[in-house]
Design an enzyme around this catalytic site. Structure first.
Site, PDB file in Angstrom:
ATOM      1  N   SER A   1      50.103  60.046  36.832  1.00 56.83           N
ATOM      2  CA  SER A   1      48.494  59.781  36.267  1.00 56.83           C
ATOM      3  C   SER A   1      48.242  58.727  36.984  1.00 56.83           C
ATOM      4  CB  SER A   1      48.495  59.609  35.032  1.00 56.83           C
ATOM      5  OG  SER A   1      48.873  60.824  34.309  1.00 56.83           O
TER       6      SER A   1
ATOM      7  N   LYS B   1      42.604  64.168  33.957  1.00 56.24           N
ATOM      8  CA  LYS B   1      43.991  63.647  33.169  1.00 56.24           C
ATOM      9  C   LYS B   1      43.154  62.387  32.623  1.00 56.24           C
ATOM     10  CE  LYS B   1      47.474  62.444  31.245  1.00 56.24           C
ATOM     11  NZ  LYS B   1      48.797  62.166  32.029  1.00 56.24           N
TER      12      LYS B   1
ATOM     13  N   LYS C   1      47.653  51.557  30.887  1.00 50.62           N
ATOM     14  CA  LYS C   1      47.531  51.688  32.481  1.00 50.62           C
ATOM     15  C   LYS C   1      46.532  52.885  32.545  1.00 50.62           C
ATOM     16  CE  LYS C   1      49.780  54.527  34.374  1.00 50.62           C
ATOM     17  NZ  LYS C   1      49.574  55.988  34.851  1.00 50.62           N
TER      18      LYS C   1
END
Length: 294
Positions: A96, A171, A239
């Site tokens: 990701s 995502k 993150k």
């Protein structure tokens, strides 16, 4: 049958690669910590000493690592995939990272005649083990069709979103929803506890109604049990939310709820709890409210 490579054998990558092995595919694998390759080599995978070596043995190479710099290193860096992959091979990044970085990597690979898909996943370690992940794919349709049988081994919901980077955008949207839902579940359970009502019974009641969700089901129970063994680490969720907020900043889009959930994740990082599952966001709310679920 095409030969498969897999780079990155952590909480998610290891079971995903194992599912490919168990489906009969020939795998070459690499992990920074050699002991992480052992479950794969034990079932016949070839252990390699670099991503380049994996690419030299493979037609399709998967990567599943932590963040943008890791992806860039294993694909484009010294001893990276780009140095071992032949023209016509396919790199599939299931990490990701930001869509812009994905597009730049795809362009660089394309100059060498190497194709790329971005295919981040949702479903956590349980989904990886069961082969039921949701896989969001960006890239050319022909390459998606080429990889679809492999995706079907690892996932139960596989969707081609669009061109390179589109999977990463999907995502990011997933993480926006997940982070805020975790926070909402935590708030609801803490409110129940503070009001003198059993939060376990509240959770059970809500599961049968419009508020029911996978997060209430799985993470709600984690919160009640204070079981934060990581399926998806808070530091990685932080993150991903940073990517969401940076993307929103670049596009001029308001994401106030996401910004709030980022503060809960920041608090976990600040208290040294970033290795816990992101369901541990409830710990920050417990501190703010002086209410303990357990």
């Amino acid at each position: 049958m095409e030969k498969i490579g897999f780079v990155g054998l952590g909480i998610m990558g290891n079971p995903m690669a194992l599912n490919l092995c168990n489906a009969g595919y020939s795998l070459a694998v690499y992990a920074r910590r050699s002991e992480m390759m052992q479950p794969l080599t034990a079932v016949g995978a070839m252990g390699c000493d670099s991503p380049q070596a994996v690419a030299e043995q493979s037609d399709i190479i998967f990567t599943m690592v932590s963040d943008t710099s890791d992806v860039e290193q294993v694909i484009l860096g010294e001893n990276g995939i780009i140095h071992g992959a032949k023209a016509g091979s396919l790199v599939i990044d299931m990490s990701s990272i930001a869509a812009l970085a994905t597009r730049k990597i795809a362009e660089t690979l394309g100059e060498k005649g190497i194709e790329m898909l971005d295919a981040p996943v949702s479903g956590g370690d349980k989904g990886a083990i069961a082969g039921t992940l949701s896989i969001m794919v960006g890239g050319k349709t022909a390459q998606f069709e080429r990889a679809k049988p492999l995706f079907d081994v690892m996932g139960g919901n596989v969707v081609h979103i669009g061109d390179n980077g589109a999977g990463q955008v999907a995502k990011t949207c997933n993480q926006v929803l997940v982070s805020q839902t975790i926070a909402a579940v935590a708030e609801a359970l803490i409110l129940a506890k503070a009001a003198g009502v059993d939060p376990a019974n509240v959770r059970q009641a809500l599961l049968g109604g419009f508020a029911g969700s996978k997060i209430l089901e799985i993470h709600g129970q984690r919160m009640l049990d204070h079981d934060f063994e990581p399926g998806f680490k808070a530091k990685l969720h932080q993150k991903d939310i940073k990517i969401a907020l940076q993307t929103a900043h670049d596009l001029g889009v308001a994401l106030p709820g996401t910004a709030l959930s980022a503060q809960y994740l920041n608090a976990l990082m600040g208290t040294g709890q970033g290795e816990l599952d992101s369901a541990a966001m409830v710990l920050a709310l417990e501190t703010l409210s002086d209410v303990k679920l357990k």
